[in-house]
Motif scaffolding. Structure first.
Motif, short mmCIF file in Angstrom:
data_model
loop_
_atom_site.label_atom_id
_atom_site.label_comp_id
_atom_site.label_asym_id
_atom_site.label_seq_id
_atom_site.Cartn_x
_atom_site.Cartn_y
_atom_site.Cartn_z
N UNK A 274 0.84 -1.20 0.00
CA UNK A 274 0.00 0.00 0.00
C UNK A 274 0.87 1.25 0.00
N UNK A 275 2.07 1.11 -0.54
CA UNK A 275 3.06 2.19 -0.47
C UNK A 275 2.57 3.49 -1.11
N UNK A 276 1.93 3.39 -2.28
CA UNK A 276 1.53 4.61 -2.97
C UNK A 276 0.45 5.36 -2.20
N UNK A 277 -0.46 4.63 -1.56
CA UNK A 277 -1.45 5.29 -0.70
C UNK A 277 -0.78 6.02 0.45
N UNK A 278 0.25 5.38 1.04
CA UNK A 278 0.99 6.04 2.11
C UNK A 278 1.71 7.28 1.61
N UNK A 279 2.33 7.17 0.42
CA UNK A 279 3.10 8.29 -0.10
C UNK A 279 2.20 9.51 -0.34
N UNK A 280 1.04 9.30 -0.96
CA UNK A 280 0.12 10.42 -1.19
C UNK A 280 -0.37 10.99 0.14
N UNK A 281 -0.59 10.12 1.12
CA UNK A 281 -1.06 10.58 2.44
C UNK A 281 0.05 11.35 3.17
N UNK A 282 1.31 10.86 3.06
CA UNK A 282 2.44 11.56 3.67
C UNK A 282 2.50 13.02 3.24
N UNK A 283 2.26 13.28 1.94
CA UNK A 283 2.48 14.61 1.38
C UNK A 283 1.21 15.45 1.34
N UNK A 284 0.09 14.92 1.82
CA UNK A 284 -1.17 15.66 1.78
C UNK A 284 -1.20 16.67 2.94
N UNK A 285 -1.63 17.89 2.63
CA UNK A 285 -1.61 18.96 3.64
C UNK A 285 -2.84 18.97 4.53
N UNK A 286 -3.89 18.23 4.16
CA UNK A 286 -5.12 18.24 4.95
C UNK A 286 -5.28 16.96 5.77
N UNK A 287 -5.30 15.81 5.09
CA UNK A 287 -5.54 14.55 5.80
C UNK A 287 -4.28 13.98 6.42
N UNK A 288 -3.11 14.25 5.82
CA UNK A 288 -1.87 13.64 6.28
C UNK A 288 -0.96 14.60 7.03
N UNK A 289 0.24 14.14 7.34
CA UNK A 289 1.19 14.98 8.09
C UNK A 289 1.87 16.05 7.24
N UNK A 290 1.68 16.03 5.92
CA UNK A 290 2.22 17.06 5.01
C UNK A 290 3.73 17.16 5.10
N UNK A 291 4.41 16.03 4.95
CA UNK A 291 5.87 16.04 4.97
C UNK A 291 6.39 16.70 3.70
#
Length: 489
Positions: A274-291
């Protein structure tokens, strides 16, 4: 007094570091003495620069390229990335080509050169072709992947044969490969975020040409005998291919071979990615930590350091354990590391007061160490399943089986992301995808009976089968010196 004590401690630390460095140099020297030095050089280039440095760039830069340049959804990207495994699935074909079809009397050098040229051209087309469509970009990425796969086949053949001829260095060879790839990955991850930020995702792809360029140079400098041609050479080639295929079939039918091969395949296939789902979530400014781009590279660099730690732990403490016992506990720890991943996606780390930046380090470290402890014995096991005479092609077959398992892992992850409707902006069900992945990792423990109880330095094939293949092996046609050498060449 305190100053004197601190000075003494600093000198002790320096002395310890020098001793450890000398031990590492002596270890490399020992391997170069027992084996061919050009073989060791090939490991540094193919595993360190190729699989390590280029592989890390592939993971970071390519993700940003598809996300920001091609604007793909994570589930679609997961499917496209699975196509990159096709050249690795074809590894038996590359093995047969390099073993049975010499070019101008050389078995190894031309294929290094060919693979290097393919990778260099493909990388430059990707980096300097504006407005490149999805299909041509996929072809170029597959070209880069094919370059790495073809070069990898020759080194894998060397490793398999050396592990059989000099069994006491089998685990040392896998340790060297693991260290080279992990150190190369560390450097690549540290630089990848910097280059993506300053050059952009597309221009950063030009760095993928570095490894193929050195592979081309390796093709010119690696030591190899030139075989003399015969008038019936084509007939001999056809016969050699036929004998190789028959020997591969006979070997894979042994329970000592197909059972652990099946375990390695299923352990990879069931570990859905599920790496690509994690990667998009990593860089998301709303739902994720926005790395940031730089911090994503740092995360993966920390993972590379953890991989090095895993290799060292295996080399120092675990290389003498039986296969079944070691793989059971390694798989159990790997499954437990997925629980940490689930905590992070659910943001429970914030509830207990652990910041995202700190928790992701814990997650990446746990996953990489346990993943390396799981992978190292499987690679040693693969080398011990190869019979002499067809070790190159058979090891390529085992790696092909593993690549099919990895491809199914990517495709399975893509299906899972699509079923759960995980998109570029909707990550509501990402935790459920991580939960399913974790359950499958635990389920793999039920298959451990397929792994032999033998030790890592014991032969697994019947002695009669080894003798048959050894008697059929024409040593005059072995073009690359892989056996222990004494003195200069």
């Amino acid at each position: 007094m305190n100053n004197n004590m601190s000075t003494i401690e600093k000198k002790k630390d320096e002395l310890v570091s020098i001793i450890k460095m000398n031990q590492a140099i002596e270890w490399i020297r020992m391997l170069s003495t027992k084996l061919n030095p050009t073989f060791i050089l090939g490991i540094f280039i193919i595993y360190g620069l190729g699989q390590g440095f280029s592989g890390s760039l592939f993971r970071v830069v390519v993700d940003y390229y598809w996300k920001d340049v091609q604007l793909l959804q994570p589930s679609s990207l997961q499917f496209y990335l699975s196509l990159f495994f096709i050249p690795w699935i074809l590894k038996p074909l590359w093995g047969i080509l390099t073993d049975a079809f010499p070019i101008r009397g050389f078995h190894r050098r031309p294929y290094f050169i060919i693979s290097g040229l393919i990778g260099t051209i493909s990388a430059f087309v990707l980096a300097f072709s504006p407005h490149l469509r999805v299909a041509p970009a996929l072809v170029c990425f597959v070209g880069v992947s094919a370059s790495l796969a073809i070069a990898d086949v020759t080194i894998d053949a060397c490793i398999a044969r050396s592990s059989i001829v000099v069994r006491e260095v089998a685990s040392d060879l896998q340790t060297l490969c693991g260290l080279c790839s992990s150190v190369g990955a560390l450097v690549g991850f540290l630089l990848s975020g910097f280059f993506v930020h300053h050059l952009g995702p597309q221009r950063s792809l030009s760095l993928l040409a570095l490894s193929p360029a050195f592979t081309t140079v390796l093709g010119f400098v690696i030591y190899e005998h030139r075989t003399s041609g015969h008038h019936d050479e084509k007939k001999q080639v056809v016969e050699r291919v036929g004998v190789t295929i028959r020997s591969m079939y006979q070997t894979i039918m042994y329970p000592q071979v197909w059972k652990p091969s099946l375990y390695m395949f299923l352990s990879l296939a069931l570990n859905v990615s599920t790496h690509e789902g994690h990667f998009y979530w990593y860089t998301d400014s709303k739902a994720g930590p926005a790395f940031s781009q730089e911090f994503v590279g740092v995360i993966y660099a920390i993972g590379a350091v953890a991989s090095i730690m895993g290799v060292i732990i295996y080399q120092k403490a675990l290389k003498d354990y039986p296969f079944r016992k070691l793989l059971f506990y390694a798989q159990l720890l790997y499954a437990l590391s997925g629980v940490v991943d689930l905590f992070f996606v659910l943001r429970w780390n914030l509830i207990i007061g652990i910041p995202d930046y700190f928790f992701v380090v814990i997650e990446e470290t746990a996953t990489r160490i346990t993943g390396k402890l799981r992978w190292m014995p499987m690679m040693v096991l693969s080398t011990q399943l190869c019979p002499l005479g067809i070790e190159g092609t058979f090891f390529a077959l085992l790696m092909c089986i593993d690549s099919i398992g990895a491809l199914l892992s990517k495709m399975g992850g893509g299906v899972l992301l699509r079923i759960l409707h995980i998109t570029r902006t909707d990550f509501g069900n990402l935790w459920l995808a991580v939960l399913v992945r974790g359950m499958l990792r635990f389920a793999t423990l039920a298959l451990i009976f397929l792994v032999p109880k033998a030790g890592q330095h014991e032969g697994l094939l019947p002695s009669q089968h080894l003798e048959e293949n050894l008697s059929d092996d024409n040593t005059d046609e072995e073009t690359l010196e892989l056996v222990p050498i004494k003195g200069g060449t």
